[in-house]
Enzyme design. Sequence first.
Site, PDB file in Angstrom:
ATOM      1  CE1 TYR A  75     -19.101 -63.041 -14.300  1.00 23.02           C
ATOM      2  CE2 TYR A  75     -21.478 -62.653 -14.413  1.00 23.02           C
ATOM      3  CZ  TYR A  75     -20.184 -62.210 -14.616  1.00 23.02           C
ATOM      4  OH  TYR A  75     -19.947 -60.962 -15.120  1.00 23.02           O
ATOM      5  CG  PHE A 127     -10.715 -40.080   2.666  1.00 19.46           C
ATOM      6  CD1 PHE A 127      -9.687 -40.100   3.591  1.00 19.46           C
ATOM      7  CD2 PHE A 127     -10.694 -41.018   1.648  1.00 19.46           C
ATOM      8  CE1 PHE A 127      -8.653 -41.031   3.507  1.00 19.46           C
ATOM      9  CE2 PHE A 127      -9.661 -41.958   1.559  1.00 19.46           C
ATOM     10  CZ  PHE A 127      -8.639 -41.966   2.498  1.00 19.46           C
ATOM     11  CB  THR A 128      -7.345 -38.740  -0.585  1.00 17.08           C
ATOM     12  OG1 THR A 128      -7.551 -40.057  -0.075  1.00 17.08           O
ATOM     13  CG2 THR A 128      -6.399 -37.993   0.334  1.00 17.08           C
ATOM     14  CG  ASP A 218     -16.519 -42.889   4.212  1.00 12.01           C
ATOM     15  OD1 ASP A 218     -16.505 -44.086   4.551  1.00 12.01           O
ATOM     16  OD2 ASP A 218     -15.573 -42.343   3.628  1.00 12.01           O
ATOM     17  CE  LYS A 261      -9.703 -47.757   4.961  1.00  8.60           C
ATOM     18  NZ  LYS A 261      -9.867 -47.811   3.499  1.00  8.60           N
ATOM     19  NE  ARG A 385      -4.186 -39.888   4.850  1.00  6.94           N
ATOM     20  CZ  ARG A 385      -4.300 -40.227   3.560  1.00  6.94           C
ATOM     21  NH1 ARG A 385      -3.775 -39.490   2.624  1.00  6.94           N
ATOM     22  NH2 ARG A 385      -4.929 -41.316   3.202  1.00  6.94           N
ATOM     23  CG  PHE A 452      -1.395 -39.498  -0.889  1.00 13.73           C
ATOM     24  CD1 PHE A 452      -2.419 -38.751  -1.439  1.00 13.73           C
ATOM     25  CD2 PHE A 452      -1.670 -40.791  -0.466  1.00 13.73           C
ATOM     26  CE1 PHE A 452      -3.701 -39.281  -1.561  1.00 13.73           C
ATOM     27  CE2 PHE A 452      -2.941 -41.318  -0.580  1.00 13.73           C
ATOM     28  CZ  PHE A 452      -3.954 -40.562  -1.140  1.00 13.73           C
TER      29      PHE A 452
HETATM   30  N1  F0G Z   1     -13.231 -43.380   3.035  1.00 12.64           N
HETATM   31  C1  F0G Z   1     -12.361 -43.340   4.055  1.00 12.64           C
HETATM   32  C2  F0G Z   1     -12.714 -42.592   5.281  1.00 12.64           C
HETATM   33  C3  F0G Z   1     -11.124 -43.993   3.957  1.00 12.64           C
HETATM   34  O1  F0G Z   1     -10.281 -43.933   4.974  1.00 12.64           O
HETATM   35  C4  F0G Z   1     -10.821 -44.701   2.772  1.00 12.64           C
HETATM   36  C5  F0G Z   1      -9.528 -45.361   2.605  1.00 12.64           C
HETATM   37  C6  F0G Z   1     -11.756 -44.714   1.734  1.00 12.64           C
HETATM   38  C7  F0G Z   1     -12.957 -44.054   1.905  1.00 12.64           C
HETATM   39  C8  F0G Z   1     -11.487 -45.411   0.430  1.00 12.64           C
HETATM   40  O2  F0G Z   1     -11.579 -46.774   0.582  1.00 12.64           O
HETATM   41  O3  F0G Z   1      -9.272 -47.609   0.076  1.00 12.64           O
HETATM   42  O4  F0G Z   1     -11.233 -49.142   0.153  1.00 12.64           O
HETATM   43  O5  F0G Z   1     -10.983 -47.547  -1.715  1.00 12.64           O
HETATM   44  N2  F0G Z   1      -8.553 -45.143   3.361  1.00 12.64           N
HETATM   45  C9  F0G Z   1      -7.264 -45.807   3.311  1.00 12.64           C
HETATM   46  C10 F0G Z   1      -6.379 -45.175   4.337  1.00 12.64           C
HETATM   47  C11 F0G Z   1      -6.649 -45.881   1.962  1.00 12.64           C
HETATM   48  O6  F0G Z   1      -5.213 -45.605   4.419  1.00 12.64           O
HETATM   49  O7  F0G Z   1      -6.801 -44.296   5.077  1.00 12.64           O
HETATM   50  P1  F0G Z   1     -10.703 -47.813  -0.267  1.00 12.64           P
END
Ligand code: F0G
Length: 460
Positions: A75, A127-128, A218, A261, A385, A452
Amino acid sequence: MTIEKRSWAEPYKIKMVELLKMTTRGEREKAIHEAGYNTFLLRSDDVYIDLLTDSGTSAMSDDQWSALMRGDESYAGSRNFYNLWDAIKEFYGYKYYVPTHQGRGSEHMLSQLLIKEGDYIPGNMYFTTTRLHQEKAGGNFVDVIVDEAHDAQNEFQFKGNVDMSKMEKLIADVGADKVPYISLEGNVNMAGGQPFSMENLKELYSFCKKHDIKIYLDATRTAENAWFIKTREKGYENKSVKEIVYELCSYTDGCTMSAKKDSLVNIGGFFATNDEELCKKAQNFCVIFEGLHTYGGMAGRDMEAMAVGIKESMGDDHQRARVGQVQYLGQQLQKYGIPIVLPVGSHAVFIDAKAFLPHLDQNDLPSQTLAAEIYVESGVRVMERGNVSAGRDPETGENRCPKLELVRLTLPRRVYTQAHMDVIAESIKEVWDRRDTITGLKFVYEPEVLRFFQSRFEKK
Ligand code: F0G
């Protein structure tokens, strides 16, 4: 060793395979209808080649699979936490870190710890999840990316660069004390996977030093950004990806990371910083929202696989093949005259849906429509997108109608072969040939945030 004069080839051989399922057109029409014309709502069993995302979809190496067996599931104080820390220090150079379950966990942490109500957070495009966390913390996102990034056909080599005049204007308008940090993304996802240059980052670094603004990277696709610096920026051709990543991180104060990624794992992320006090606050935050600060929502084995993945992601041969495959797909599509974002980025090829379906209005959701059509044609799953991803303006409630209306063909790392790339391009060509007959979509269900992922549509 890289043999530059020959074409790239995968720097690995295949030990195990996962069989793919082919479907009929009738089955796919039924599946996309049931999924409300949203490729996120398809079952993966109904998909032939899955280009939805490069997130958590990479193939791990034998070394990473062995790392899973070295998982120490204590843990507290797992050895894997320390091994991951060593990898972060060695490759990214940050002093402290907190593991998180994935990227958005670290974005949540950073936003809640540094943003005050009414602050402004500049970023090289949104970014979303990043922007949503900034807004939830009371901040306002301000886009400071260069104008070239909003033009799908502009071939500028560093479309991820920050426009310094936009930074200056922001400081003049709101004052530096309202800007806690800039969120700087490597290989800007929403712009088409476009890199920033080291020169631009250095300029940003001295600007931010002068105004006492932190730079949080990021780092999700920063190793891929480093490959473009190596191949496009003067003075870096003889540096390794590892050296470039280390140097660029030295001009930043820390990072948020989705390790799903670059780092070649199926789950995980972290927040890293050079600020010891901030790290203590992040550890506290972690205990509330993620898990104990020595695992943060991951199993020990996940942290170990990530430590190995970080090292593999820094290989020049790995990046050459990774980016090489994406470029190859881009070339095949261009050969058929299909309009794509140029230059092709590192993690995906983006189709310009406005140019593909010029007869559709942006509120007919051309990217969503095209993604659904590509699936029906071939079983290839891609993602929207554009207007759907951009969401609604919180003030006006109107669709944001972004300049870029794109469909993303995202390539998982080390998963598909060059022959798959040919089949993908041929499939999209078939949709291209009947593009005039395609009609748009409208919402029938729309969630309030990150719409989305779960929206449902029907044909107009
Ligand atoms: N920042 C970037 C540039 C991303 O592309 C993503 C995720 C995140 C942050 C968030 O990370 O998913 O681990 O919580 N991108 C995915 C995509 C979902 O399909 O582009 P996460």
